[in-house]
Design a protein around this motif. Structure first.
Motif, PDB file in Angstrom:
ATOM      1  N   GLY A  43       0.796  -1.210   0.000  1.00  0.00           N
ATOM      2  CA  GLY A  43       0.000   0.000   0.000  1.00  0.00           C
ATOM      3  C   GLY A  43       0.832   1.265   0.000  1.00  0.00           C
ATOM      4  O   GLY A  43       0.456   2.272  -0.618  1.00  0.00           O
ATOM      5  N   LEU A  94      -6.690  -6.444   3.438  1.00  0.00           N
ATOM      6  CA  LEU A  94      -6.874  -5.013   3.625  1.00  0.00           C
ATOM      7  C   LEU A  94      -6.844  -4.622   5.096  1.00  0.00           C
ATOM      8  O   LEU A  94      -6.206  -3.634   5.471  1.00  0.00           O
ATOM      9  CB  LEU A  94      -8.187  -4.538   2.999  1.00  0.00           C
ATOM     10  N   LEU A 108      -4.729  -1.237   4.049  1.00  0.00           N
ATOM     11  CA  LEU A 108      -5.269  -0.006   4.635  1.00  0.00           C
ATOM     12  C   LEU A 108      -4.229   0.709   5.489  1.00  0.00           C
ATOM     13  O   LEU A 108      -4.129   1.939   5.465  1.00  0.00           O
ATOM     14  CB  LEU A 108      -6.509  -0.315   5.460  1.00  0.00           C
ATOM     15  N   PHE A 124      -1.935   2.470   3.100  1.00  0.00           N
ATOM     16  CA  PHE A 124      -2.562   3.675   2.556  1.00  0.00           C
ATOM     17  C   PHE A 124      -2.536   4.803   3.580  1.00  0.00           C
ATOM     18  O   PHE A 124      -2.263   5.960   3.251  1.00  0.00           O
ATOM     19  CB  PHE A 124      -3.997   3.376   2.148  1.00  0.00           C
ATOM     20  N   TRP A 164      -7.617   1.390  -4.435  1.00  0.00           N
ATOM     21  CA  TRP A 164      -7.772  -0.052  -4.256  1.00  0.00           C
ATOM     22  C   TRP A 164      -8.700  -0.551  -5.352  1.00  0.00           C
ATOM     23  O   TRP A 164      -9.835  -0.075  -5.489  1.00  0.00           O
ATOM     24  CB  TRP A 164      -8.359  -0.379  -2.886  1.00  0.00           C
ATOM     25  N   VAL A 217     -11.358   2.363   2.775  1.00  0.00           N
ATOM     26  CA  VAL A 217     -10.326   2.953   1.909  1.00  0.00           C
ATOM     27  C   VAL A 217     -10.518   4.465   1.811  1.00  0.00           C
ATOM     28  O   VAL A 217      -9.566   5.245   1.934  1.00  0.00           O
ATOM     29  CB  VAL A 217     -10.363   2.307   0.507  1.00  0.00           C
ATOM     30  N   HIS A 218     -11.765   4.888   1.619  1.00  0.00           N
ATOM     31  CA  HIS A 218     -12.057   6.321   1.538  1.00  0.00           C
ATOM     32  C   HIS A 218     -11.695   7.021   2.847  1.00  0.00           C
ATOM     33  O   HIS A 218     -11.218   8.164   2.841  1.00  0.00           O
ATOM     34  CB  HIS A 218     -13.536   6.543   1.208  1.00  0.00           C
ATOM     35  N   GLY A 256      -8.081   7.209   0.394  1.00  0.00           N
ATOM     36  CA  GLY A 256      -7.946   6.521  -0.881  1.00  0.00           C
ATOM     37  C   GLY A 256      -9.235   6.508  -1.675  1.00  0.00           C
ATOM     38  O   GLY A 256     -10.245   7.105  -1.294  1.00  0.00           O
ATOM     39  N   ALA A 267     -11.704   3.751  -4.328  1.00  0.00           N
ATOM     40  CA  ALA A 267     -11.956   2.326  -4.542  1.00  0.00           C
ATOM     41  C   ALA A 267     -12.741   2.102  -5.825  1.00  0.00           C
ATOM     42  O   ALA A 267     -13.583   2.918  -6.212  1.00  0.00           O
ATOM     43  CB  ALA A 267     -12.730   1.736  -3.352  1.00  0.00           C
TER      44      ALA A 267
END
Length: 323
Positions: free
Chosen positions: A49, A69, A76, A79, A92, A110-111, A115, A117
Motif C-alpha cells: 500500500g 486489507l 489499509l 494507505f 484499491w 479505503v475512503h 484513498g 476504490a
C-alpha cells in the motif's frame, strides 16, 4: 495481490504492457516469473500500500480480500501511512468476484484513509485474461474509473463502467450465474444428443451455428468433449458465485425457480467430486446416472485465445433518446 489463475494473467498483461509492478502472493513460486522479469515484491500488504499508487486484489473469497486489507500490516495501514502525491489518491481495485456489500464496506474504509476504490471483476475466461482480451466491469466514481482506465485497457479489451462502487460485482455475479445455467443445460444437451444417437462432434457444430450457441458452449463444451474438463475454474468457485447470486435474489425477495436447482446441483457435485474439482466435470453426475461417457475426438484439452492482443477501450452503454 493474488497471482492465481486470473490474477497471475492480469499481472502478466500489466507487466507485458510496461507498467512498473509490485507483486505479493503466499506462493513464492507464483511470484517468481514476475520477479525474474523485473517486478519487485512487498514485505506485507502495508508495504504494498505504501509503495503503489494502485493496489489490485484478485483473491478467491471475500474473506481473503478483507484479511489483506484490514490486517494490522494490511493495505489499509499502508494507505494510511502514505501521503497521496499530486496525481491523486491511492486506489484499491478489487478484481475478485465478491459480495457487493463487502466491496462497499471495504471501499468506505479505503475512503476513510484518503484513498479511492473501484470494483473491477473480469469476465471471459482465463485464456482471454492471458492475452489481455478479457472483458472488465468497473464500478466506482467516474474520476476513479478514468484514473484506472489505462490499467484496465492494458488488462482487458472491453471495459464497461457499471455505475457506483459494488455495481460491477453485482453484474459479475449475474453473468457467472448465467454461465453456470448454460453449463448445466449444455451438459444435458450433450448427454441427450448422444442418447438419441447423434455424433457428438456434429452435435457440437449444430449448437455452435444455431440459436443455442453461447460463449460457454464454444469453450466449456470443447473441454468436456476432450475429457480434460480443464477450464481453470473449480466447483467451490461456482458454489461461491451462484451462492452470491442467490443472496442478491433473496435480499430482494425474488421467487426464483432455476437458481435453487443450480445451487443444489453444484453443492452435490462438490460433495461427490471435491470442492477443487474442475467445474465442467459437473457432467459426471449425468455420465454416472446414464452410464455414458461424453467424449469426442478432435477437441482441445484447454482453451487458448488465438486472437491477437488488441488495445482495450471503454464500452459505451446504448441508451434510447429522450422522447
Amino acid at each position: 495481490m493474488g497471482l492465481g489463475n486470473v490474477g497471475g494473467k492480469l499481472a502478466g498483461s500489466l507487466q507485458r504492457n510496461g507498467f512498473e509492478l509490485v507483486v505479493r502472493d503466499l506462493d513464492a513460486t507464483a511470484m517468481a516469473p514476475f520477479l525474474n522479469a523485473g517486478a519487485s515484491t512487498a514485505a506485507s500488504g502495508a508495504d504494498l500500500g505504501e509503495q503503489c499508487d494502485v493496489v489490485i486484489t484478485c483473491l478467491p473469497t471475500p474473506e481473503a480480500s478483507a484479511a489483506v486489507l484490514e490486517a494490522p500490516d494490511g493495505v489499509l495501514a499502508g494507505f494510511a501511512a502514505a501521503t497521496a502525491d499530486s496525481s491523486g489518491p491511492k486506489i484499491w481495485a478489487e478484481m475478485s468476484t465478491t459480495d457487493h456489500h463487502e466491496v462497499q464496506r471495504l471501499g468506505a474504509l479505503v475512503h476513510a484513509v484518503g484513498g479511492a476504490a473501484v470494483d473491477c471483476p473480469v469476465s471471459g475466461g482465463c485464456h482471454r485474461a492471458a492475452t489481455g482480451n478479457i472483458s472488465i466491469f468497473a464500478g466506482g466514481e467516474r474520476d476513479t474509473f478514468e484514473a484506472m482506465l489505462p490499467l484496465l485497457t492494458a488488462m482487458g479489451r472491453r471495459i464497461l463502467h457499471t455505475g457506483a462502487l459494488g455495481s460491477a460485482s453485482i453484474l459479475k455475479v449475474v453473468t457467472n450465474y448465467l454461465a453456470t445455467a448454460n453449463l448445466v443445460s449444455l451438459c444435458e444437451a450433450l448427454v441427450t444428443s448422444q442418447a438419441a444417437g447423434m455424433d457428438l462432434a456434429t452435435a457440437y457444430e449444430a449448437i455452435r451455428i444455431s440459436s443455442g450457441n453461447s460463449f460457454v458452449h464454444e469453450t466449456e463444451s470443447q473441454v468436456i468433449l476432450n475429457g480434460s474438463r480443464d477450464i481453470n475454474f473449480t466447483m467451490d468457485l461456482v458454489c461461491k458465485d451462484i451462492g452470491l447470486f442467490a443472496d442478491i435474489a433473496s435480499e430482494h425477495s425474488l421467487p426464483l425457480e432455476l437458481s435453487p436447482v443450480l445451487v443444489d446441483i453444484f453443492a452435490d457435485g462438490a460433495v461427490r467430486y471435491g470442492a477443487r474439482e474442475r467445474s465442467p466435470n459437473i457432467i459426471r453426475r449425468l455420465e454416472e446416472a446414464t452410464r455414458r461417457t461424453i467424449r469426442a475426438p478432435g477437441f482441445p484439452a484447454e482453451m487458448v485465445d488465438d486472437e491477437p492482443e488488441m488495445p482495450g477501450a471503454e464500452v459505451i452503454v446504448r441508451r434510447g433518446e429522450d422522447s
